[in-house]
Design an enzyme around this catalytic site. Structure first.
Site, PDB file in Angstrom:
ATOM      1  N   GLU A 121      48.419  55.896  62.075  1.00 11.89           N
ATOM      2  CA  GLU A 121      48.536  57.347  62.231  1.00 11.89           C
ATOM      3  C   GLU A 121      48.622  58.058  60.884  1.00 11.89           C
ATOM      4  OE1 GLU A 121      48.483  59.601  65.089  1.00 11.89           O
ATOM      5  OE2 GLU A 121      47.246  57.806  65.344  1.00 11.89           O
TER       6      GLU A 121
ATOM      7  N   ASN B 103      55.528  63.447  57.441  1.00 16.75           N
ATOM      8  CA  ASN B 103      56.084  64.782  57.637  1.00 16.75           C
ATOM      9  C   ASN B 103      56.269  65.055  59.122  1.00 16.75           C
ATOM     10  OD1 ASN B 103      56.842  67.413  56.710  1.00 16.75           O
ATOM     11  ND2 ASN B 103      54.842  68.199  57.265  1.00 16.75           N
TER      12      ASN B 103
ATOM     13  N   ASP C  21      51.488  58.452  58.574  1.00 10.85           N
ATOM     14  CA  ASP C  21      51.251  59.868  58.282  1.00 10.85           C
ATOM     15  C   ASP C  21      51.016  60.010  56.775  1.00 10.85           C
ATOM     16  OD1 ASP C  21      51.622  62.719  59.711  1.00 10.85           O
ATOM     17  OD2 ASP C  21      52.741  62.833  57.850  1.00 10.85           O
TER      18      ASP C  21
END
Length: 282
Positions: free
Chosen positions: A107, A19, A83
């Site tokens: 991440e 996102n 993400d």
């Protein structure tokens, strides 16, 4: 059905974005990965995928993604996630362990988080997003979340043409509701409880799946990073069959800062573990 980009043949290697992104985030990574059937879907409500009238919970995303995997008949898959795409990859792998051959990530959300896991700036932003009215103003009305992701969540702001590509799927406040829903689901302080339960379930799989190679790519030099030194140490301790590689300085949206380094590490890991080979015994 989710929209996706696809190139090549062989072992399916699926790249899952986060996102407020889309398959566009992989544009500089895919050309340097090497052989394989490379697929990059747009999550539901994002990129060029449809925007149905749903709540856009993690469960909604997992359901639509799972149906996409099934519709394409994808098995013996390597997953690459960033993400929320990493969290969805973990979740799908934990529920379909016999269909996964390897998993690379960076991440992403590796475990339920405490507010103290975030930088002060990130914690303040998350509180604002979760506040009724303030979150709608920031994400829906002002459209700040998307713009800030690719100007502040990177070491170098993206080119205007690329920012336009990221903004294009979200031209109106209503079209940006999937972005707000994702932003409000970051698992902080035990909330949302149903998502924490799912994360704990995939953490169990990550710890036990010692025959499934995994790759964590880490970065440094930005306050926007989710996986710093402490979180990387947690991963090394709690995730089985894990290789950890440092990929240099980057922001949270590291594909924009270090695409060639990411591609090179994925490619090396694929070859090191024979993950491109078809018909391997597991």
């Amino acid at each position: 059905m989710l929209h996706h980009e696809e190139t090549g043949t062989g072992t399916p290697i699926v790249f899952l974005h986060g996102n407020p992104s889309s398959s566009h985030s992989w544009r500089h990574v895919l050309p340097h990965v090497g052989g394989g059937r490379l697929l990059a879907p747009d999550l539901i409500g994002m990129g060029r995928s449809p925007k149905p009238d749903i709540a856009y919970t993690f469960a909604d995303h997992a359901d639509h993604l799972g149906r996409w995997f099934d519709a394409l008949g994808l098995d013996d898959v390597v997953l690459v996630g960033h993400d929320w795409g990493g969290a969805l990859a973990f979740d799908w792998a934990a529920r379909h362990p016999d269909r996964v051959r390897g998993l690379a990530f960076f991440e992403t959300i590796v475990k339920p988080m405490a507010w103290t896991d975030l930088s002060p700036q990130a914690a303040e932003r998350s509180r604002r997003i979760r506040t009724p009215g303030a979150g709608e103003d920031m994400v829906l009305t002002q459209d700040l979340f998307i713009r800030q992701a690719f100007t502040g969540g990177v070491r170098t702001p993206v080119a205007e043409a690329d920012l336009a590509a990221y903004l294009a799927p979200f031209p109106t406040p209503e079209s940006r509701r999937p972005v707000l829903a994702w932003a409000r689901q970051l698992p902080l302080g035990g909330d949302p409880a149903e998502l924490v339960t799912r994360i704990e379930a995939y953490d169990g799989w990550l710890a036990a799946s010692d025959r499934t190679p995994k790759l964590l790519m880490t970065f440094e030099g930005s306050p926007t990073l989710l996986i710093g030194e402490e979180m990387a140490r947690w991963c090394a301790k709690h995730i089985a069959a894990l290789d950890v590689v440092a990929c240099g300085e980057a922001g949270h949206h590291a594909q924009e800062d270090r695409p060639k380094e990411i591609a090179a590490e994925i490619s090396s890991w694929l070859d090191r573990h024979g993950l491109r080979q078809r018909g391997r015994e597991w």
